[in-house]
Design a protein around this motif. Sequence first.
Motif, short mmCIF file in Angstrom:
data_model
loop_
_atom_site.label_atom_id
_atom_site.label_comp_id
_atom_site.label_asym_id
_atom_site.label_seq_id
_atom_site.Cartn_x
_atom_site.Cartn_y
_atom_site.Cartn_z
N ALA A 34 0.81 -1.21 0.00
CA ALA A 34 0.00 0.00 0.00
C ALA A 34 0.84 1.26 0.00
N ASN A 35 2.16 1.14 -0.06
CA ASN A 35 3.04 2.29 0.09
C ASN A 35 3.82 2.59 -1.18
N THR A 36 4.27 3.84 -1.26
CA THR A 36 5.26 4.18 -2.26
C THR A 36 6.63 4.17 -1.59
N ILE A 37 7.62 3.75 -2.33
CA ILE A 37 8.99 3.67 -1.83
C ILE A 37 9.89 4.36 -2.84
N LYS A 38 10.74 5.26 -2.34
CA LYS A 38 11.70 5.96 -3.18
C LYS A 38 13.07 5.32 -3.00
N ILE A 39 13.65 4.89 -4.12
CA ILE A 39 14.96 4.25 -4.10
C ILE A 39 15.93 5.12 -4.88
N ALA A 40 17.03 5.46 -4.24
CA ALA A 40 18.05 6.33 -4.86
C ALA A 40 19.34 5.56 -5.04
N SER A 41 20.12 5.99 -6.02
CA SER A 41 21.44 5.42 -6.28
C SER A 41 22.41 6.55 -6.57
N TRP A 42 23.63 6.43 -6.00
CA TRP A 42 24.59 7.53 -6.15
C TRP A 42 26.01 6.99 -6.00
N ASN A 43 26.84 7.21 -7.01
CA ASN A 43 28.28 7.02 -6.87
C ASN A 43 28.80 8.27 -6.18
N ILE A 44 29.17 8.11 -4.91
CA ILE A 44 29.48 9.26 -4.08
C ILE A 44 30.96 9.63 -4.10
N ASN A 45 31.83 8.74 -4.59
CA ASN A 45 33.26 9.02 -4.69
C ASN A 45 33.85 9.43 -3.34
N SER A 46 33.65 8.56 -2.35
CA SER A 46 34.10 8.68 -0.96
C SER A 46 32.99 9.26 -0.08
#
Length: 279
Positions: free
Chosen positions: A17-29
């Motif tokens: 019943a929920n929305t889920i936000k998924i993020a991805s990031w190459n943070i370089n340290s």
Amino acid sequence: MLASTPPRRYRLGAMSANTIKIASWNINSVRARIDIVERFLREEAPDVLCLQETKVMNDLFPAGPFRQLGYNHHILHGQKMHHGVAIISRIPIREDDRLDWQANNEARHVGVALDNGIRIENVYVPAGGDIPDRTLNPKFGQKLDFLGRMIDWSGGIKERTILTGDFNIAPLESDVWSHKQLLGVVSHTPIEVETLGRLQAAGNWVDLGRHFVPAPERLYTWWSYRAKDWAASDRGRRLDHMWVTPDLKDKAVSHKVCEPCRSWLKPSDHVPLITEFKF
């Protein structure tokens, strides 16, 4: 400072019943850039953050700032000075696997499962060096072999899966600032594009970036540090991706590239992706 967004409440078995936000990031340290990671979490409030190139051993990972913002679930696969991946979440996740697609124990993958059974696979594909020839440049061969192992893995997937991370390949002509000038540059060479195409076909993966922003529209996630003014020159490439198995295509309701992050203080050369799912 902006107030942190309160974590959503989830009940086991009730996530549909929920929305889920998924993020991805190459943070370089992650330690060097923890300030902008905190800013990103405050402003965008993803539920799950997949990081690549964390460059830190597990026992030195800066867990405190994440916990202060409500991100209490940490699955880490770190390595000293190089590589490293992590999945940080404010909803329950459980460790599932750490696959050695590099075949040399480099920390380049970690996978988790959500309570609804959906898997998230976070990957950092090798850059591959500067010369697109496996004989002259063993790193390029390692990159192709890494993708080959991913192809074998993709063919056996049975679960609903999100595959995300820094793939270090910009596959389409409109994924780079100049297709003609980058044909011989690692990340956009024909053999890399063909190999990534075989990976996509092996799992029948849906590329959400191009699902929401169809080619030939401009779509970049990386700009070199070498440019004096990255925005003015805009010599970008789409190296970071969010793919899903076909059964999740219609669960994705939005996708965006957070391009303004490239102008933040001490930025990574990559910017985050965020996909929102409604399960």
